[in-house]
Enzyme design. Structure first.
Site, PDB file in Angstrom:
ATOM      1  CE  LYS A 125      46.617   5.199  72.866  1.00 22.98           C
ATOM      2  NZ  LYS A 125      46.505   3.442  72.474  1.00 22.98           N
ATOM      3  CG  ASP A 165      48.770   4.278  69.661  1.00 20.37           C
ATOM      4  OD1 ASP A 165      48.063   3.344  69.659  1.00 20.37           O
ATOM      5  OD2 ASP A 165      48.632   5.261  68.978  1.00 20.37           O
ATOM      6  CG  ASN A 239      53.355  -3.255  66.030  1.00 20.21           C
ATOM      7  OD1 ASN A 239      52.235  -3.826  66.476  1.00 20.21           O
ATOM      8  ND2 ASN A 239      54.466  -3.745  66.225  1.00 20.21           N
ATOM      9  CB  SER A 381      50.754  -4.693  77.392  1.00 19.87           C
ATOM     10  OG  SER A 381      51.263  -4.062  76.366  1.00 19.87           O
TER      11      SER A 381
HETATM   12  P1  NDP Z   1      52.554   2.359  63.427  1.00 15.88           P
HETATM   13  O1  NDP Z   1      53.245   3.911  63.794  1.00 15.88           O
HETATM   14  O2  NDP Z   1      53.433   1.398  63.622  1.00 15.88           O
HETATM   15  O3  NDP Z   1      51.961   2.411  62.161  1.00 15.88           O
HETATM   16  C1  NDP Z   1      50.941   3.308  61.574  1.00 15.88           C
HETATM   17  C2  NDP Z   1      50.815   3.053  60.152  1.00 15.88           C
HETATM   18  O4  NDP Z   1      49.256   3.794  59.770  1.00 15.88           O
HETATM   19  C3  NDP Z   1      51.730   3.465  59.264  1.00 15.88           C
HETATM   20  O5  NDP Z   1      52.024   2.790  58.141  1.00 15.88           O
HETATM   21  C4  NDP Z   1      51.368   4.927  58.979  1.00 15.88           C
HETATM   22  O6  NDP Z   1      51.891   5.443  57.678  1.00 15.88           O
HETATM   23  C5  NDP Z   1      49.759   4.734  58.856  1.00 15.88           C
HETATM   24  N1  NDP Z   1      49.211   6.010  59.070  1.00 15.88           N
HETATM   25  C6  NDP Z   1      49.108   6.841  60.296  1.00 15.88           C
HETATM   26  N2  NDP Z   1      48.436   7.848  60.175  1.00 15.88           N
HETATM   27  C7  NDP Z   1      48.003   7.680  58.825  1.00 15.88           C
HETATM   28  C8  NDP Z   1      47.039   8.567  58.248  1.00 15.88           C
HETATM   29  N3  NDP Z   1      46.789   9.600  58.781  1.00 15.88           N
HETATM   30  N4  NDP Z   1      46.443   8.152  57.078  1.00 15.88           N
HETATM   31  C9  NDP Z   1      46.962   6.922  56.395  1.00 15.88           C
HETATM   32  N5  NDP Z   1      47.830   6.271  57.130  1.00 15.88           N
HETATM   33  C10 NDP Z   1      48.316   6.561  58.225  1.00 15.88           C
HETATM   34  O7  NDP Z   1      51.524   2.369  64.635  1.00 15.88           O
HETATM   35  P2  NDP Z   1      50.530   0.847  64.741  1.00 15.88           P
HETATM   36  O8  NDP Z   1      50.814   0.044  63.853  1.00 15.88           O
HETATM   37  O9  NDP Z   1      51.315   0.843  66.375  1.00 15.88           O
HETATM   38  O10 NDP Z   1      49.339   1.617  65.172  1.00 15.88           O
HETATM   39  C11 NDP Z   1      48.041   1.638  64.122  1.00 15.88           C
HETATM   40  C12 NDP Z   1      46.776   1.646  64.674  1.00 15.88           C
HETATM   41  O11 NDP Z   1      46.565   0.591  65.614  1.00 15.88           O
HETATM   42  C13 NDP Z   1      46.423   2.845  65.698  1.00 15.88           C
HETATM   43  O12 NDP Z   1      45.265   3.230  65.438  1.00 15.88           O
HETATM   44  C14 NDP Z   1      46.814   2.443  66.923  1.00 15.88           C
HETATM   45  O13 NDP Z   1      46.130   3.249  67.957  1.00 15.88           O
HETATM   46  C15 NDP Z   1      46.320   0.997  67.018  1.00 15.88           C
HETATM   47  N6  NDP Z   1      46.589   0.174  67.929  1.00 15.88           N
HETATM   48  C16 NDP Z   1      47.762  -0.314  68.221  1.00 15.88           C
HETATM   49  C17 NDP Z   1      48.337  -1.113  68.993  1.00 15.88           C
HETATM   50  C18 NDP Z   1      49.663  -1.746  69.213  1.00 15.88           C
HETATM   51  O14 NDP Z   1      50.078  -2.620  69.861  1.00 15.88           O
HETATM   52  N7  NDP Z   1      50.616  -0.775  68.522  1.00 15.88           N
HETATM   53  C19 NDP Z   1      47.436  -1.752  69.797  1.00 15.88           C
HETATM   54  C20 NDP Z   1      45.947  -1.308  69.402  1.00 15.88           C
HETATM   55  C21 NDP Z   1      45.724  -0.645  68.505  1.00 15.88           C
HETATM   56  P3  NDP Z   1      53.010   6.668  57.677  1.00 15.88           P
HETATM   57  O15 NDP Z   1      54.157   5.923  57.982  1.00 15.88           O
HETATM   58  O16 NDP Z   1      52.790   7.036  56.350  1.00 15.88           O
HETATM   59  O17 NDP Z   1      52.656   7.492  58.895  1.00 15.88           O
END
Ligand code: NDP
Length: 452
Positions: A125, A165, A239, A381
């Protein structure tokens, strides 16, 4: 003192300043009691001591210049946690909260998650405390180029293959890939999540969200139920959240809520995903915009503290935390159970705290831990790596069918491990199931390969 207790005592001493890492590793270690304390092979081989320690952790300076000509410096990380079953594999996160503890917990979790997919991928990571929000495309590009100017020397298609991520989507992967190619003068599958047309796999963007729905669908199918008619609450609007919502809706459920870090929207008749995609992917705006467009939707400001107004207050059948770590607390778990929620699936990594997880499981909720439930992203992936190696491209239908098969396989392995090792009185403890099923694969490979 039992073997597991010795390890827990050691990490509490050595990693006292790393709360997220301690949380993730203790959850896994507690699950492993049932096998590691009764089989001396593991202790003799020092297996847990080795498993808990990353093979390598790289920390580096990322200097870049903003649009005003000011020199900025961020801190970059890459943890290469475990390569027992394949090259290190795991995403890169750009968020101001990124630190060594967060990157280590994510890398540790990734090791088990990747093992569960059945594909040959080790755990890694990375990330940086850079905040892409509010930055121009030029600033993001210069930052990504600087980040890769250090990272390139540590990665490679057979060594370590990063992906996206939080804060790292198609734009950031593109900028990082461009810089890697420029430095190395070769076009290889060193990153996944690449653009379609230059090595990316169809279905990668959707994979984590779709995979989350597929594993729950498999469970629902087993109990003679389905998504049709269910109310679903999803946190986040990135995402993972967007594509989980898309698939849940396609299967006949109503997604009534989504959130960002400032608040959440409640749209009783169902969220309009086209609006969300425009807000998030095209205009990079906040969710407040949604309620300006859809007058029957309610926007509520919220903060991350339990006790304040929360997305989890909305009654639902299925709750999908898809934003970030530690976003679902015990108070939220109580509210969900009280409101009749039956399923919680972690789209994010470690969104539920340990006590919330326990409360949900004991309250009869089918709880799908992130290392199983969000493994769809890394699975595709892995499929992208295969396509890159063979220089072939599969259709969306081919990728989706393979993703479904993988998620079904993950469900079966965590289900049978939970049946075999489940704690008496608690049925279907998928946390124990996922931790043990993932551990067994990694442990076997480590034992086979000797003390390294
Ligand atoms: P994105 O950056 O696309 O989206 C993250 C979302 O979560 C945004 O809406 C963001 O809001 C919100 N967010 C982030 N931090 C906080 C917080 N502290 N409190 C409330 N909302 C928050 O990320 P992903 O969708 O890619 O990833 C989301 C989760 O999924 C993570 O934990 C990641 O590790 C996990 N994940 C992702 C994968 C992937 O393929 N992308 C694979 C496996 C796991 P804002 O815009 O306000 O920051």
């Amino acid at each position: 003192m039992s073997y597991i207790d010795k390890i827990i005592t050691a990490i509490e001493r050595k990693d006292a300043g790393q709360p997220e890492f301690l949380q993730a590793s203790k959850e896994v270690l507690q699950s492993l009691r049932i096998i590691a304390d009764s089989d001396s092979t593991y202790e003799k081989a020092g297996l847990l001591e080795r498993l808990i320690e990353p093979e390598r952790m790289i920390v580096f300076r990322v200097p870049w210049v903003d649009d005003c000509g000011k020199v900025m410096v961020n801190r970059g990380f890459r943890v290469q946690y475990n390569s027992a079953i394949g090259p290190y594999k795991g995403g890169i996160r750009f968020h101001p909260s990124v630190n060594a503890s967060i990157i280590k917990f994510l890398g540790f979790e990734q090791t088990f998650k990747n093992a569960l997919t059945g594909l040959p991928m080790g755990g890694g990571k990375g990330g940086c405390d850079f905040d892409p929000k509010g930055k121009s495309d030029g600033e993001v590009m210069r930052f990504c180029q600087s980040f890769m100017t250090e990272l390139f020397r540590h990665i490679g298609p057979d060594t370590d293959v990063p992906a996206g991520d939080i804060g790292v989507g198609a734009r950031e992967v593109g900028f990082m890939y461009g810089q890697y190619k420029r430095i190395m003068n070769n076009f290889t599958g060193v990153l996944t999540g690449k653009g379609i047309g230059w090595g990316g796999s169809l279905g990668r963007a959707e994979a984590t969200g779709y995979g989350l729905i597929y594993i729950i669908e498999e469970y629902l199918d087993k109990i003679g139920d389905g998504f049709k008619g269910k109310n679903v609450v999803i946190s986040g609007s990135g995402n993972v959240s967007i594509y989980a919502a898309q698939k849940a809706m396609a299967l006949g459920s109503t997604v009534v809520s989504m959130s960002d870090s400032n608040g959440y929207i409640y749209h009783k008749s169902g969220i309009n995903l086209d609006t969300i995609k425009d807000i998030k992917f095209v205009n990079r705006e906040r969710l407040t915009k949604y309620a300006e467009i859809h007058k029957d939707a309610i926007y509520t400001e919220a903060n991350s503290k339990p006790g304040s107004s929360r997305v989890w207050d909305i009654p639902c059948d299925i709750a999908l935390p898809c934003a970030t770590q530690n976003e679902l607390f015990i108070e939220d778990a109580k509210k969900l159970v009280q409101n009749g929620c039956k399923i919680v699936g972690e789209g994010a990594n470690m969104p539920a705290t340990l006590d919330a997880t326990e409360y949900l499981i004991n309250g009869g909720v089918a709880f799908f831990p992130g290392k199983a439930a969000n493994a769809g992203g890394v699975s595709v992936s892995g499929l992208e790596m295969t396509q890159n190696s063979t220089r072939l491209s599969w259709t969306s239908e081919e990728v989706d069918a393979k993703l479904k098969t993988i998620m079904k396989g993950i469900f079966n392995s965590i289900n049978s491990a939970s049946e075999e090792y489940g704690v008496a009185g608690v049925t279907r403890n998928f946390v124990i199931g996922a931790n043990i099923a993932g551990f067994k694969k990694v442990a076997k490979a480590m034992l086979d390969q000797g003390v390294i």
